[in-house]
Design an enzyme around this catalytic site. Structure first.
Site, PDB file in Angstrom:
ATOM      1  N   ASP A 167       0.806  -1.215   0.000  1.00  0.00           N
ATOM      2  CA  ASP A 167       0.000   0.000   0.000  1.00  0.00           C
ATOM      3  C   ASP A 167       0.846   1.275   0.000  1.00  0.00           C
ATOM      4  O   ASP A 167       0.639   2.161   0.831  1.00  0.00           O
ATOM      5  CB  ASP A 167      -0.911  -0.057   1.244  1.00  0.00           C
ATOM      6  N   GLU A 419       3.392  -7.801   7.604  1.00  0.00           N
ATOM      7  CA  GLU A 419       2.125  -8.423   7.220  1.00  0.00           C
ATOM      8  C   GLU A 419       2.297  -9.554   6.211  1.00  0.00           C
ATOM      9  O   GLU A 419       1.627  -9.577   5.168  1.00  0.00           O
ATOM     10  CB  GLU A 419       1.156  -7.354   6.702  1.00  0.00           C
ATOM     11  N   TYR A 475      -6.601  -3.000  12.936  1.00  0.00           N
ATOM     12  CA  TYR A 475      -7.488  -1.941  12.445  1.00  0.00           C
ATOM     13  C   TYR A 475      -8.926  -2.146  12.886  1.00  0.00           C
ATOM     14  O   TYR A 475      -9.855  -1.995  12.103  1.00  0.00           O
ATOM     15  CB  TYR A 475      -7.364  -1.838  10.924  1.00  0.00           C
ATOM     16  N   GLU A 513       0.972  -0.872  14.154  1.00  0.00           N
ATOM     17  CA  GLU A 513       0.071  -0.058  13.321  1.00  0.00           C
ATOM     18  C   GLU A 513      -1.308  -0.057  13.952  1.00  0.00           C
ATOM     19  O   GLU A 513      -1.774  -1.096  14.423  1.00  0.00           O
ATOM     20  CB  GLU A 513      -0.071  -0.630  11.898  1.00  0.00           C
TER      21      GLU A 513
HETATM   22  N1  CKX Z   1      -0.858  -2.127   6.893  1.00  0.00           N
HETATM   23  C1  CKX Z   1      -4.613  -4.363   6.878  1.00  0.00           C
HETATM   24  C2  CKX Z   1       0.242  -1.963   5.970  1.00  0.00           C
HETATM   25  C3  CKX Z   1       0.325  -0.541   5.523  1.00  0.00           C
HETATM   26  C4  CKX Z   1      -1.019  -0.046   5.016  1.00  0.00           C
HETATM   27  C5  CKX Z   1      -2.056  -0.194   6.090  1.00  0.00           C
HETATM   28  C6  CKX Z   1      -3.365   0.456   5.643  1.00  0.00           C
HETATM   29  C7  CKX Z   1      -2.121  -1.711   6.289  1.00  0.00           C
HETATM   30  C8  CKX Z   1      -3.287  -2.297   6.904  1.00  0.00           C
HETATM   31  C9  CKX Z   1      -3.326  -3.788   6.808  1.00  0.00           C
HETATM   32  O1  CKX Z   1       1.288  -0.448   4.530  1.00  0.00           O
HETATM   33  O2  CKX Z   1      -0.903   1.259   4.559  1.00  0.00           O
HETATM   34  O3  CKX Z   1      -4.173  -0.171   4.996  1.00  0.00           O
HETATM   35  O4  CKX Z   1      -3.575   1.623   5.942  1.00  0.00           O
END
Ligand code: CKX
Length: 608
Positions: A167, A419, A475, A513
């Site tokens: 992402d 991840e 999240y 995160e």
């Molecule tokens: N985690 C579900 C990796 C980041 C993304 C973040 C997002 C994710 C979430 C994983 O690189 O930006 O979706 O905001």
């Protein structure tokens, strides 16, 4: 062992170093014919472009921004006559994702991996005291045999396009500084340091690798330039009775001067800042110099307007000022090792870094962040015919990251993946090799971890036992049960935490995160998702849960600032989970975090 030194390119009595930043000639290889047309001897056209920078955001044509394939850079350099007789190199801070370097039309070297430095030896190729032509071809295609993972498709019109499994925007080019360097024939090549701290007593165990036989003489200077200690020999121990320790928010840096001598003759001098500190994990506590610490901070990106992922010293300064203002003490270099200047600044400012290798997108889904966020989409990423090649590249990136960053006091832990798919049996042997390698390469044996998304649950994850501390990306309230369902999100989050608690792992947990997309333009009372009010509600809910588990030893919000991603239905011109906007101004949540973090002592929960 790497075939070149990754020491920071310091200038010294015996070393010359010249930055080659500025405008370089630039050409896009639309038809993939640069090799055949001999562009390595000189590229066509008159375009010029800044280095360091990503090439994407300067132009007004979308086909250039989205260009996938080879881009060519060229500039003339004078290799000074004074360098003749030494070993002479070109050093690239980062070429994303792979590069081949030519000098005067002849191949000088190549490198794969877009976020770590490499050097090419031009000693015998350079024409001394005269003009030499440097040409670099950089390729930005994504695949599943190198990190970060993704794929490259071909559109109906014949143009290639990058499809990241991650992402963040696939920025590329010469994104960090380029140096022309000369090192003496017998030079310091690598330095291993480890520390034992007992009150004010400290021991520095050192080992110096050199490119030839020499007498090694070490001197340690304090911040006032006073010599505190000295030692002789390629390895040994320096003892300090009243050591100034490197502490969080209160950094103390000594200068270590390493001299290589042949009798009275000085062969090489290398000076480096070092910070004395010890990182340990004891049960569920993370200890720095024997005292418990709680991580407050962010997952970040190297990302800003116009220059993309190009290193920008002004943005770096602003980011550190904002992190100090908000009461943060740490960050993770999500999702790749950053420019070396950022680690040097963290060393000076007393910030802790969880240093992450670019292993992101190791998950069988094009929209990793989407499917992963809900626990869907996990298949079997580590049982492909190409897995052994990926592993080899991944191990090499771990080695390069650790060799480059091991002597920064700010670096307190390694993150070996972000991840990944970790619920399949085949992930375990892959992960075991990474964890073993990180331990082997790091003389300080710093804690290792990987950041886990929600399908890496206590019941399903096959690899969390390898982590020295557990790093969770969660999240709840966003990808899982957002909006008016937030109360159910909290209940679900607590249910997951109870499962972790029941495992009684005796390890610290960090939230690496957590967050919610928020448009800085949007306000609404009562809140709806995407508004600033809703971002605050999500953080308050999550913090309530963090605070109720003693084994939670840190929180790093996602993300420090809004950042560019590939366009798509889930992204409004980028990921908007920033606590700050991309222009580094605060959203409302920044004031909430400031209040919380300023009221939490460094040893928050330390007595539990
Ligand atoms: N985690 C579900 C990796 C980041 C993304 C973040 C997002 C994710 C979430 C994983 O690189 O930006 O979706 O905001």
């Amino acid at each position: 062992m790497l075939e070149y030194s990754l020491l920071y390119p310091e200038y010294s009595e015996t070393r010359l170093s010249q930055k080659l930043d500025g405008m370089w000639r630039f050409a896009i290889d639309w038809n993939g014919e640069g090799g055949i047309l001999n562009w390595c001897a000189g590229i066509p056209g008159h375009d010029t472009i800044p280095v360091p920078a990503s090439f994407q955001d300067f132009y007004t044509e979308k086909s250039i921004r989205e260009f996938t394939g080879d881009v060519w850079y060229e500039r003339d350099i004078i290799v000074p006559a004074a360098m003749e007789g030494d070993r002479v190199y070109l050093r690239f801070g980062a070429t994303t994702h792979r590069a081949t370097v030519y000098l005067n039309g002849v191949k000088a070297g190549e490198h794969e991996g877009g976020y770590l430095p490499f050097m090419v030896d031009i000693t015998t190729m350079a024409v001394y005291g005269k003009k030499n032509k440097v040409v670099v071809v950089v390729n930005n295609e994504l695949n599943e045999t190198n990190i970060p993972c993704g794929m490259t498709i071909t559109l109906g019109n014949g143009r290639k396009m990058s499809k990241p499994y991650f992402d963040f925007y696939n920025y590329s080019g010469l994104q960090r500084s380029v140096y022309l360097l000369s090192l003496p024939k017998i030079a310091v090549e690598d330095v291993d340091l480890s520390y034992a701290v007992d009150g004010e007593h400290a021991e520095i165990t050192y080992s110096i690798r050199t490119t030839g036989d020499a007498d090694v003489v070490l001197s340690l200077f304090d911040e006032d330039g006073k010599k505190e200690a000295s030692s002789k020999g390629g390895s040994g121990v320096i003892k300090l009775e009243n050591a100034h320790l490197w502490q969080v928010g209160n950094a103390y840096l000594y200068t270590l001067r390493i001299e290589l001598r042949d009798g009275d003759k000085l062969l090489d001098v290398y000076e480096m800042p070092i910070g004395i500190r010890e990182v340990k994990i004891e049960g569920t506590k993370i200890l720095l110099n024997g005292s418990p610490i709680y991580f407050k901070g962010f997952g970040k990106h190297e990302d800003s307007d116009i220059v993309g992922r190009g290193f920008n010293i002004g943005v770096m300064k602003r980011d550190f000022e904002l992190m100090k203002w908000i009461g943060a003490n740490s960050f993770r270099t999500s999702h790749y090792p950053y420019d070396e200047e950022i680690y040097r600044e963290a060393d000076r400012e007393g910030f802790m870094i969880i240093d992450e290798v670019p292993a992101v997108g190791l998950f069988e889904s094009l929209s990793n962040f989407l499917d992963a966020g809900t626990g869907k989409g996990a298949k079997s990423f580590f049982s492909k015919p190409t897995t052994p090649i990926l592993l080899e590249k991944h191990l090499k990136a771990i080695e390069e990251m650790i060799v480059r960053d091991k002597n920064h006091p700010s670096v307190v832990a390694w993150s070996l993946l972000n991840e990944p798919e970790s619920t399949d049996e085949n992930s375990l042997p892959y992960f075991e090799k990474l964890f073993e390698a990180a331990k082997r390469f790091d003389p300080q044996h710093r804690p290792r971890t990987f950041a886990m998304e929600v399908s890496s649950s206590p019941e399903r994850c096959k690899c969390y036992h390898l982590s020295d501390f557990i790093a969770l990306n969660r999240y709840y309230g966003w990808y899982i049960l957002g909006g008016y369902e937030i109360s159910d999100a909290e209940a679900k989050f607590v249910a997951e935490m109870e499962k972790w608690k029941a495992l009684n792992l005796g390890k610290p947990f960090i939230f690496s995160e957590y967050g919610a997309d928020t448009l800085s333009s949007e306000h609404k009372l009562p809140s709806v998702m995407w508004t600033q009010e809703y971002q605050i509600e999500v953080f308050e809910m999550l913090h309530r849960v963090f605070d109720s588990y003693d084994f939670v030893r840190g929180e790093q919000a996602w993300a420090f600032a809004d950042f560019q991603t590939t366009e798509g239905l889930m992204r409004v011109n980028g990921n908007k989970k920033g606590i700050f906007t991309r222009q580094r101004q605060p959203k409302d949540i920044a004031f909430v975090l400031k209040k919380r973090w300023e009221s939490m002592p460094l040893d928050y929960k330390g007595d539990r």
